[in-house]
Motif scaffolding. Structure first.
Motif, short mmCIF file in Angstrom:
data_model
loop_
_atom_site.label_atom_id
_atom_site.label_comp_id
_atom_site.label_asym_id
_atom_site.label_seq_id
_atom_site.Cartn_x
_atom_site.Cartn_y
_atom_site.Cartn_z
N VAL A 175 0.83 -1.19 0.00
CA VAL A 175 0.00 0.00 0.00
C VAL A 175 0.87 1.25 0.00
O VAL A 175 1.84 1.35 0.76
CB VAL A 175 -0.94 0.02 1.22
CG1 VAL A 175 -1.69 1.34 1.29
CG2 VAL A 175 -1.93 -1.12 1.13
N SER A 176 0.52 2.19 -0.86
CA SER A 176 1.22 3.48 -0.88
C SER A 176 0.18 4.58 -0.67
O SER A 176 -0.94 4.47 -1.16
CB SER A 176 1.94 3.69 -2.21
OG SER A 176 1.03 3.68 -3.29
N TYR A 177 0.57 5.61 0.07
CA TYR A 177 -0.34 6.73 0.29
C TYR A 177 0.50 7.96 0.66
O TYR A 177 1.65 7.84 1.11
CB TYR A 177 -1.36 6.42 1.41
CG TYR A 177 -0.75 5.93 2.69
CD1 TYR A 177 -0.23 6.81 3.64
CD2 TYR A 177 -0.68 4.56 2.97
CE1 TYR A 177 0.32 6.35 4.81
CE2 TYR A 177 -0.13 4.10 4.15
CZ TYR A 177 0.37 5.00 5.07
OH TYR A 177 0.93 4.54 6.24
N PRO A 178 -0.05 9.18 0.48
CA PRO A 178 0.70 10.39 0.80
C PRO A 178 1.05 10.46 2.27
O PRO A 178 0.25 10.07 3.13
CB PRO A 178 -0.27 11.52 0.41
CG PRO A 178 -1.21 10.90 -0.57
CD PRO A 178 -1.35 9.47 -0.14
N CYS A 234 0.31 16.23 -6.95
CA CYS A 234 -0.27 16.05 -5.61
C CYS A 234 -0.17 14.61 -5.13
O CYS A 234 -1.16 13.99 -4.76
CB CYS A 234 -1.72 16.51 -5.62
SG CYS A 234 -2.49 16.57 -3.97
N GLU A 235 1.03 14.05 -5.11
CA GLU A 235 1.21 12.67 -4.65
C GLU A 235 1.73 12.60 -3.22
O GLU A 235 1.89 11.52 -2.67
CB GLU A 235 2.16 11.92 -5.58
CG GLU A 235 1.53 11.55 -6.92
CD GLU A 235 0.35 10.60 -6.78
OE1 GLU A 235 0.55 9.47 -6.33
OE2 GLU A 235 -0.78 11.01 -7.10
N THR A 236 2.01 13.76 -2.60
CA THR A 236 2.51 13.75 -1.22
C THR A 236 1.51 14.37 -0.25
O THR A 236 1.56 14.10 0.94
CB THR A 236 3.84 14.51 -1.11
OG1 THR A 236 3.66 15.86 -1.56
CG2 THR A 236 4.90 13.83 -1.97
N GLY A 237 0.60 15.22 -0.74
CA GLY A 237 -0.37 15.85 0.13
C GLY A 237 -1.69 15.10 0.13
O GLY A 237 -1.89 14.14 -0.62
N THR A 238 -2.63 15.54 0.97
CA THR A 238 -3.94 14.91 0.99
C THR A 238 -4.89 15.55 -0.01
O THR A 238 -5.74 14.89 -0.58
CB THR A 238 -4.57 15.01 2.39
OG1 THR A 238 -4.72 16.39 2.75
CG2 THR A 238 -3.69 14.31 3.42
N ILE A 239 -4.75 16.86 -0.22
CA ILE A 239 -5.60 17.56 -1.17
C ILE A 239 -4.81 18.69 -1.82
O ILE A 239 -4.00 19.36 -1.17
CB ILE A 239 -6.87 18.11 -0.49
CG1 ILE A 239 -7.81 18.76 -1.52
CG2 ILE A 239 -6.53 19.07 0.63
CD1 ILE A 239 -9.17 19.12 -0.97
N LYS A 261 -5.62 -3.39 11.59
CA LYS A 261 -4.27 -3.91 11.36
C LYS A 261 -3.41 -2.96 10.51
O LYS A 261 -2.20 -3.13 10.43
CB LYS A 261 -4.34 -5.27 10.69
CG LYS A 261 -5.01 -6.33 11.56
CD LYS A 261 -5.08 -7.67 10.86
CE LYS A 261 -5.77 -8.71 11.73
NZ LYS A 261 -5.87 -10.02 11.05
N GLY A 262 -4.06 -2.01 9.85
CA GLY A 262 -3.30 -1.08 9.01
C GLY A 262 -4.03 -0.73 7.73
O GLY A 262 -5.20 -1.08 7.53
N ALA A 263 -3.32 -0.04 6.84
CA ALA A 263 -3.90 0.38 5.56
C ALA A 263 -4.01 -0.82 4.62
O ALA A 263 -3.13 -1.68 4.57
CB ALA A 263 -3.06 1.47 4.92
N ILE A 264 -5.11 -0.88 3.86
CA ILE A 264 -5.35 -1.96 2.91
C ILE A 264 -5.14 -1.49 1.48
O ILE A 264 -4.66 -2.24 0.63
CB ILE A 264 -6.78 -2.53 3.08
CG1 ILE A 264 -6.90 -3.22 4.44
CG2 ILE A 264 -7.13 -3.50 1.96
CD1 ILE A 264 -8.32 -3.65 4.79
N GLY A 265 -5.49 -0.23 1.20
CA GLY A 265 -5.34 0.28 -0.17
C GLY A 265 -5.51 1.79 -0.20
O GLY A 265 -5.72 2.44 0.83
N SER A 266 -5.42 2.35 -1.41
CA SER A 266 -5.54 3.80 -1.58
C SER A 266 -6.07 4.12 -2.97
O SER A 266 -5.98 3.31 -3.90
CB SER A 266 -4.18 4.48 -1.36
OG SER A 266 -3.22 4.00 -2.29
N TYR A 267 -6.61 5.33 -3.12
CA TYR A 267 -7.13 5.78 -4.41
C TYR A 267 -7.11 7.31 -4.46
O TYR A 267 -6.92 7.97 -3.43
CB TYR A 267 -8.56 5.26 -4.65
CG TYR A 267 -9.60 5.86 -3.74
CD1 TYR A 267 -10.30 7.02 -4.11
CD2 TYR A 267 -9.92 5.29 -2.51
CE1 TYR A 267 -11.24 7.58 -3.27
CE2 TYR A 267 -10.87 5.83 -1.67
CZ TYR A 267 -11.53 6.99 -2.07
OH TYR A 267 -12.47 7.55 -1.23
#
Length: 264
Positions: free
Chosen positions: A41-44, A112-117, A139-145
């Protein structure tokens, strides 16, 4: 007798070889349970405070997006609708510092790949908003979009181009996606100026984005107007999640029918 002994020895040798081959074949890997967090999982990074809050709450179902933390299942697995605002600072992009995309392309996969908006005013009539979201369990993050909404004003009408993007985790089935228009009426409560549904779609690493263009209603009143995007989504192997609303920008439509709408 010697020949029989030799044949028996040869058969025993063949049997041992066959057994060794069977032992050497690895068995199938055990599948991870559906509720296991995805290591890929990847997220900002700006979503981390929200994710930390979700894990502290031990929520069995949560979504972190630009508005804050939405918990749909508490630690006992009971359905709830708890929202906690976690303030984030919207990044305003300087277009002069962005390399131009190829003809017909866009910046949506790199912007905008590091911020939330992030928000950017292309002109007085075109405005972009991008929101990043992550979801998971105790248990943690499962995914992102991601969701990107471009508002294009033409006279006294808005056209919204909504792009839904799978980022990581299992495939996502988006349902109940709406782009709504709200008329801001000063001291009065907002009034609906349109609720436009988007076709449900399943996105994954194979087909990771979907683009839908929506033409809004004619806006006759002299007021400010706001766009709001909302959606539900179901990751493969999991139950349905509900995201909080994404504010897609406020614009002015003052005057009469001869006046045009614009972003201040």
């Amino acid at each position: 007798m010697n020949r029989i002994n030799k044949l028996s020895a040869k058969m025993a040798s063949s049997l041992l070889l066959a057994l060794s081959l069977v032992v050497a074949v690895p068995g199938p890997a055990l599948a991870a349970p559906n509720d296991a967090p995805n290591a890929e999982v990847s997220y900002p990074k700006d979503l981390q405070p929200c994710i930390d809050a979700a894990l502290t709450a031990e929520a069995k179902q949560w979504v972190c997006d630009p508005s804050g933390l939405t918990i749909s299942k508490d630690p006992s697995g009971n359905a709830v609708n708890d929202f906690t605002e976690i303030p984030v600072k919207a990044a305003v992009e300087d277009l002069s510092k962005i390399a131009q995309p190829a003809k017909g392309g866009d910046h949506y996969d790199t912007w905008c790949e590091t911020g939330t908006i992030c928000k950017r005013k292309i002109s007085s009539y075109i405005y972009d908003v991008k929101g990043n979201a992550a979801y998971g369990n105790e248990k943690g993050a499962i995914g992102s979009y991601d969701v990107i909404v471009r508002t294009n004003l033409n006279g006294r009408q808005a056209t919204w181009t909504v792009t839904r993007i799978w980022d990581s985790g299992p495939s996502l089935k988006f349902t109940s996606s709406y782009q709504r228009c709200w008329e801001q009426r000063a001291a009065l409560s907002p009034r609906s100026c349109g609720a436009h549904s988007l076709t449900g779609v399943t996105l994954s690493s194979g087909t990771y984005r979907n683009v839908k263009k929506i033409k809004g209603n004619y806006l006759k009143n002299s007021n400010n107007y706001k766009g709001i995007f909302s959606t539900k989504f179901t990751p493969k192997g999991h139950s349905t999640y509900t995201a909080s609303n994404l504010d897609t920008g406020t614009f002015n439509c003052y005057g009469t029918s001869s006046d045009i709408c614009y972003f201040p």
